[in-house]
Design a protein around this motif. Structure first.
Motif, mmCIF file in Angstrom:
data_model
loop_
_atom_site.group_PDB
_atom_site.id
_atom_site.type_symbol
_atom_site.label_atom_id
_atom_site.label_comp_id
_atom_site.label_asym_id
_atom_site.label_seq_id
_atom_site.Cartn_x
_atom_site.Cartn_y
_atom_site.Cartn_z
ATOM 1 N N ILE A 63 0.837 -1.205 0.000
ATOM 2 C CA ILE A 63 0.000 0.000 0.000
ATOM 3 C C ILE A 63 0.869 1.250 0.000
ATOM 4 O O ILE A 63 0.662 2.187 -0.791
ATOM 5 N N PHE A 64 1.851 1.288 0.868
ATOM 6 C CA PHE A 64 2.624 2.511 1.049
ATOM 7 C C PHE A 64 3.514 2.815 -0.146
ATOM 8 O O PHE A 64 3.655 3.976 -0.545
ATOM 9 N N LEU A 65 4.114 1.799 -0.750
ATOM 10 C CA LEU A 65 5.063 2.042 -1.828
ATOM 11 C C LEU A 65 4.398 2.163 -3.196
ATOM 12 O O LEU A 65 4.925 2.845 -4.072
ATOM 13 N N VAL A 66 3.252 1.505 -3.397
ATOM 14 C CA VAL A 66 2.601 1.566 -4.706
ATOM 15 C C VAL A 66 1.749 2.820 -4.842
ATOM 16 O O VAL A 66 1.825 3.532 -5.850
ATOM 17 N N THR A 67 0.944 3.122 -3.852
ATOM 18 C CA THR A 67 0.008 4.255 -3.974
ATOM 19 C C THR A 67 0.271 5.378 -2.983
ATOM 20 O O THR A 67 -0.386 6.414 -3.058
ATOM 21 N N ARG A 68 1.196 5.156 -2.015
ATOM 22 C CA ARG A 68 1.393 6.122 -0.931
ATOM 23 C C ARG A 68 0.106 6.348 -0.139
ATOM 24 O O ARG A 68 -0.078 7.391 0.497
ATOM 25 N N GLY A 69 -0.803 5.394 -0.214
ATOM 26 C CA GLY A 69 -2.083 5.547 0.468
ATOM 27 C C GLY A 69 -3.109 6.329 -0.323
ATOM 28 O O GLY A 69 -4.258 6.449 0.102
#
Length: 336
Positions: A274-280
Motif C-alpha cells: 500500500i505505502f510504496l505503490v500508492t502512498r495511500g
C-alpha cells in the motif's frame, strides 16, 4: 464422650492438616520444577536467549506502545535533547481517551471496512489461484520443475522491489500497461489517480506476490494425500468434481486452515504494498489501518499516542480474529 472429644480434636486439627497437605503439594511442585530444570537444563539454556531477545524486541516495545496509547504524547511534548539542552517530557496520562476518539471517528470505520475488503479479496484470490496452480503442478507435466521455479519467482522478489516495479507499470504516462493499451488504440488509464482503479491496482500487486506461498503450501498438502484414495474413487465411478470435493478438500483442511490464517494476518498488515505503490492515495483512499497508524506517527505533528492506540487496536483485532478462527476449527475437529 471420648469419641466426641476425639472428633472435636480432629475437627480442630483439620486446618493444620489442610495446611500441611498444601505445603507438601507446594514442595512437591517445587521439587518437580527443580527436577525438570536439572534434567532439561540444556533445553532451557537454548530457549532462554530466544526468550530474552523476544522480550527485548517484542515485549518492551509492546509495553511501551500500550503505555503511550494511554497518554497524550506528541512530537511537541515528548522529551528530547537538542544540542546540550535537555527538554523533559510534558505529556500526561489520559486513560482511554485515545481509544474512544478513534472508535467514535468515521475515519476508523472507513479504514476498517477497506482493510477487511482488502484482506478478504486478496486472501480469497491467493488461496483460489494457489490451489489451482498447485493442482496443475501436482500432475505429470512436461517442464514441471521449470514452471515451479517461474511461479515461485514473485515470492522470491523482495516486496519493496516488486512494489516499485508495479508502480512503474501503472505509471499513467510511461507505464507499460498504458503503453500496451495505446498500442491497440485504447486510451491510457490513470491507474493510481482514481480511488477505484487504485484499489484494484494494489489488490493485483498483492495477489501477484502472495499466490506463490499459497501454491507451495497447498502443493505440499496435495502430495501428502494418498494416491490410493483417488484410484479407489475412480474405480467406484466418482467424477473429477466428486474426487475434488470428497478427497482433495478434506485432505487439505489442516494445511488450508493454517495458510489462510497466516495469509489473513500478513495481508491485514501488508504495509509495503500500500505505502510504496500508492502512498495511500489518492488522498487516503487506499490506506489500510496499519498505514494510517504509520502516518499518524511519522507525518506532520507526530501523534505518538494516537498511533500507538491505533497499533493496539490493530493487534486486538488480529488476536480476536485468530481466537475466533481457532475456535471455529476446534468445533470442526481441526485442532492445531
Amino acid at each position: 464422650m471420648a469419641l466426641s472429644t476425639g472428633r472435636a480434636a480432629g475437627t480442630a486439627s483439620d486446618p493444620a492438616a489442610g495446611g500441611d497437605a498444601r505445603g507438601r503439594r507446594h514442595r512437591g511442585e517445587r521439587g518437580r520444577l527443580r527436577g525438570s530444570l536439572h534434567r532439561h537444563w540444556y533445553a532451557w539454556a537454548m530457549v532462554t536467549p530466544v526468550l530474552v531477545v523476544m522480550a527485548v524486541l517484542i515485549g518492551w516495545p509492546l509495553a511501551r506502545g500500550v503505555y503511550l496509547s494511554l497518554t497524550d504524547a506528541t512530537e511537541a511534548n515528548i522529551g528530547r535533547t537538542i544540542g546540550v539542552n535537555v527538554i523533559p517530557s510534558s505529556y500526561e496520562f489520559v486513560g482511554l481517551d485515545n481509544y474512544l476518539e478513534i472508535l467514535t471517528s468515521d475515519v476508523f470505520w472507513d479504514k476498517l471496512l477497506w482493510t477487511v475488503v482488502w484482506t478478504v479479496v486478496c486472501v480469497g484470490f491467493h488461496y483460489g489461484i494457489g490451489l489451482g496452480l498447485a493442482m496443475m503442478l501436482n500432475r505429470e507435466l512436461r517442464f514441471r520443475s521449470l514452471y515451479r521455479v517461474l511461479l515461485i519467482l514473485p515470492w522470491a522478489v523482495p516486496a519493496f522491489v516488486a512494489a516499485f516495479v508495479w508502480r512503474y507499470l501503472y505509471n499513467s504516462d510511461y507505464g507499460v500497461i498504458n503503453g500496451m493499451l495505446r498500442a491497440v488504440g485504447l486510451s491510457g488509464v490513470g491507474w493510481l489517480d482514481d480511488p477505484t482503479t487504485a484499489k484494484l491496482a494494489v489488490i493485483a500487486v498483492n495477489v501477484w506476490i502472495g499466490v506463490p506461498f499459497m501454491m507451495i503450501a497447498v502443493l505440499g498438502g496435495l502430495q501428502s494425500i494418498p494416491k490410493e484414495l483417488y484410484e479407489a474413487a475412480e474405480v467406484d465411478g466418482a467424477t473429477p468434481w466428486q474426487r475434488f470435493a470428497q478427497i482433495t478438500l478434506p485432505g487439505l483442511r489442516q494445511v488450508s486452515s493454517t495458510v489462510i490464517l497466516l495469509g489473513t494476518i500478513w495481508t491485514f498488515n501488508m504495509f509495503p504494498i500500500i505505502f510504496l505503490v500508492t502512498r495511500g492515495g489518492p488522498g487516503s483512499e487506499t490506506e489500510i489501518l496499519v498505514t494510517y497508524a504509520f502516518r499518524e506517527a511519522f507525518t506532520g505533528v507526530r501523534d505518538y499516542s494516537g498511533s500507538a492506540a491505533w497499533g493496539v487496536i490493530i493487534l486486538g483485532l488480529l488476536v480476536v480474529l485468530a481466537l475466533a478462527y481457532r475456535r471455529t476449527l476446534r468445533r470442526q475437529g481441526e485442532i492445531w
